[in-house]
Design an enzyme around this catalytic site. Structure first.
Site, PDB file in Angstrom:
ATOM      1  N   CYS A  82      45.460 -41.788  44.523  1.00 52.88           N
ATOM      2  CA  CYS A  82      46.082 -42.062  43.218  1.00 52.88           C
ATOM      3  C   CYS A  82      46.498 -40.779  42.507  1.00 52.88           C
ATOM      4  CB  CYS A  82      45.128 -42.837  42.322  1.00 52.88           C
ATOM      5  SG  CYS A  82      44.508 -44.336  43.081  1.00 52.88           S
TER       6      CYS A  82
ATOM      7  N   HIS B  37      50.100 -48.796  36.591  1.00 51.70           N
ATOM      8  CA  HIS B  37      49.563 -47.768  37.488  1.00 51.70           C
ATOM      9  C   HIS B  37      50.189 -47.914  38.883  1.00 51.70           C
ATOM     10  CE1 HIS B  37      46.944 -45.031  39.451  1.00 51.70           C
ATOM     11  NE2 HIS B  37      45.930 -45.823  39.708  1.00 51.70           N
TER      12      HIS B  37
END
Lengths: 385, 145
Positions: free
Chosen positions: A83, A332
């Site tokens: 991420c 996200h």
């Protein structure tokens, strides 16, 4: 080492882009950033992405995006750090310009998640964890964060509802961000009664699965004014790592890599905690926001949630966070997130954040976290004038 | 999972075999070859007892591909007697019975199956420590099923 400035930013709306694939999303953000900077040529292109191989069966994004963007022959490479891939790509772009190996560099974060089923995405995200000792036991990313959140509540005596201010703040800020995915406010009551995903984490603790791309254009700071009225200087760019597996940490509730990367960032920038006007942190889950505040030094241990309950994280608080919606409400798109954070910080530092503008914002910090804290990348950005 | 990959991890998955650091005596699981405490080589195999307690736990309702048939299942961090934390599923226990600090022990179970023709992966899970059965003869008490 040369000083580096951001002279252009671009982003696509975050959401479910059924009509766009990886290359179209990346190009849309890249073109917007190139237009914003007004540059004619680019020396290199770095792509931050985590899941393209697993979701789209497409790797080799450096060449793919360069070719699709008509940048024949340009240096282009994909950078992956779960991420934190977006900020990792920025780190490489920064190093290239700072080190004098390139003058004009584009960094694009892009992720396409909605082409896959929920089970596939859950399994794909779990590859950021330890495949042999975590994922094989059915561990998901939400589960890992739930383990942290439950232990945190146990150690410090918080209730689940105490985490609500993180999500309330993020959703409130997303309302005025035209690029955000979840542009609606939520109430404490809605937070308390939200659907459970992995106890104690509910839908309103977690950031959504989505598509998106964001881009920045970098150049040596001494050339920035020729392209951009309000350039933003990168005062610090730091990466630190920790164990990939949560169980390998001596103290799972302490994000050692966040502490290290924040410390190094303050050192590099020569600024203090109190100088930071706002913080775009990695609120993939409410517990990560709390742990990031603590490890970065903004709250004492066990007080990250208290800091949110006191209102210090709101737009008018001591340290506004998630000022454009954060991961929770902007969305996200994992490998793109690190660049979205930087694009939003640049908007704040240029005074272009609209109703979400932090008055007199001069110094902003962004922090992108890979896995449960195995890679943490911090940038400190400053308005140039 | 490729059979060779499952086979490579047999000592860890079936016996909870870790390592002991020749330098400082730290017991390590999973094996990591370099001791994180003193940075010296730690390659001597060391079987762990398999006993520990729940450090934290959660219930998974949205599983990754390959784990759908087990939902909902409990995953936990177990603090082993020897020190290391280990990630594993809890078995033979319901979510409402689990608590932080619960004593647990290792058992070997199916971790996941890969369809009708795929490898069935076995490995460690943890269950509440079984107490020795105690029977008090009481001929007058009626036996209920």
């Amino acid at each position: 080492m040369r000083e580096v400035a951001i002279i252009g930013i671009g982003q696509t709306p975050v959401g479910e882009h059924w009509d766009k694939g990886l290359r179209e999303l990346a190009l849309e953000a890249l073109e917007a950033a190139i237009r914003d900077a007004g540059v004619e040529r680019l020396d290199a292109l770095y792509i931050g992405n985590m899941l393209s191989g697993q979701v789209e069966a497409q790797e080799h994004l450096g060449a793919l995006v360069a070719d699709f963007a008509g940048m024949h022959g340009v240096e282009a490479v994909k950078v992956e750090a779960a991420c934190a891939s977006g900020a990792a790509a920025l780190r490489i772009g920064y190093a290239m310009v700072a080190g004098g190996l390139a003058d004009f560099v584009a960094v694009v974060g892009v992720e396409k998640m909605t082409d896959a089923s929920g089970e596939t995405i859950t399994a794909a995200l779990a590859t950021a964890a330890d495949a042999e000792y975590e994922a094989v036991h059915g561990m998901t990313f939400t589960a890992l964060n739930a383990l942290l959140m439950r232990r945190y509540m146990h150690e410090y005596g918080y209730r689940r509802e105490d985490f609500a201010p993180f999500s309330i703040n993020a959703h409130r800020n997303a309302v005025h961000n035209p690029y955000a995915m979840l542009r609606f406010p939520i109430t404490a009551e809605a937070f308390a009664s939200a659907r459970m995903i992995a106890d104690p984490i509910t839908l309103l603790d977690a950031s959504p699965v989505c598509d998106g791309a964001a881009a920045v254009i970098l150049c040596p700071a001494d050339q920035a004014r020729a392209f951009q009225e309000r350039p933003v200087r990168i005062r610090a760019s730091t990466v630190a790592t920790d164990t990939v597996a949560l169980h390998d940490r001596r103290d799972p509730l302490w994000l050692e890599a966040a502490a290290l990367s924040a410390y190094r960032a303050f050192q590099q920038a020569g600024v203090r905690l109190e100088d930071i006007d706002f913080f775009e942190l990695h609120d993939a889950f409410t517990i990560m926001a709390a742990l990031s505040l603590e490890a970065s030094g903004f709250a004492p241990r066990g007080r990250g949630v208290a800091m949110a309950l006191e209102g210090a994280i709101f737009r008018d608080g001591r340290l506004p966070i998630a000022t454009m919606g954060g991961l929770k409400a902007r969305g996200h798109p994992v490998g793109a997130t690190g660049i979205y954070q930087v694009v939003e910080a640049v908007l704040q530092l240029r005074g272009q954040a609209g109703p979400n503008q932090i008055p007199h914002a001069r110094l902003g910090m962004t922090q992108n976290i890979g896995g449960t804290g195995a890679t943490v990348i911090t940038h400190i950005l400053e308005a140039m004038d | 999972m490729h059979p060779a990959r499952a086979w490579r991890g047999r000592s860890q998955r079936y016996r909870l075999e870790g390592e002991i650091c020749e330098g400082c005596g730290a017991r390590l699981f999973p094996p990591r070859d370099i001791c994180p405490e003193c940075q010296r080589p730690a390659r001597t195999p060391y079987p762990l007892s398999g006993r520990g307690e729940v450090y934290s736990y959660t219930v998974v309702y949205e599983p990754p591909a390959g784990y759908e048939e087990q939902v909902p299942y409990i995953v936990a961090l177990i603090k082993l007697e020897e020190g290391p934390l280990v990630s594993a599923m809890l078995t033979d226990v319901g979510p409402e019975e689990v608590y932080i600090g619960m004593p647990v022990e290792m058992v070997t179970r199916v971790l996941h199956r890969q369809g009708e023709h795929g490898v069935i992966a076995y490995g460690y899970k943890f269950r509440p420590i079984l107490r020795r059965a105690v029977t008090i003869p009481s001929p007058s008490a009626p036996v209920t099923a």
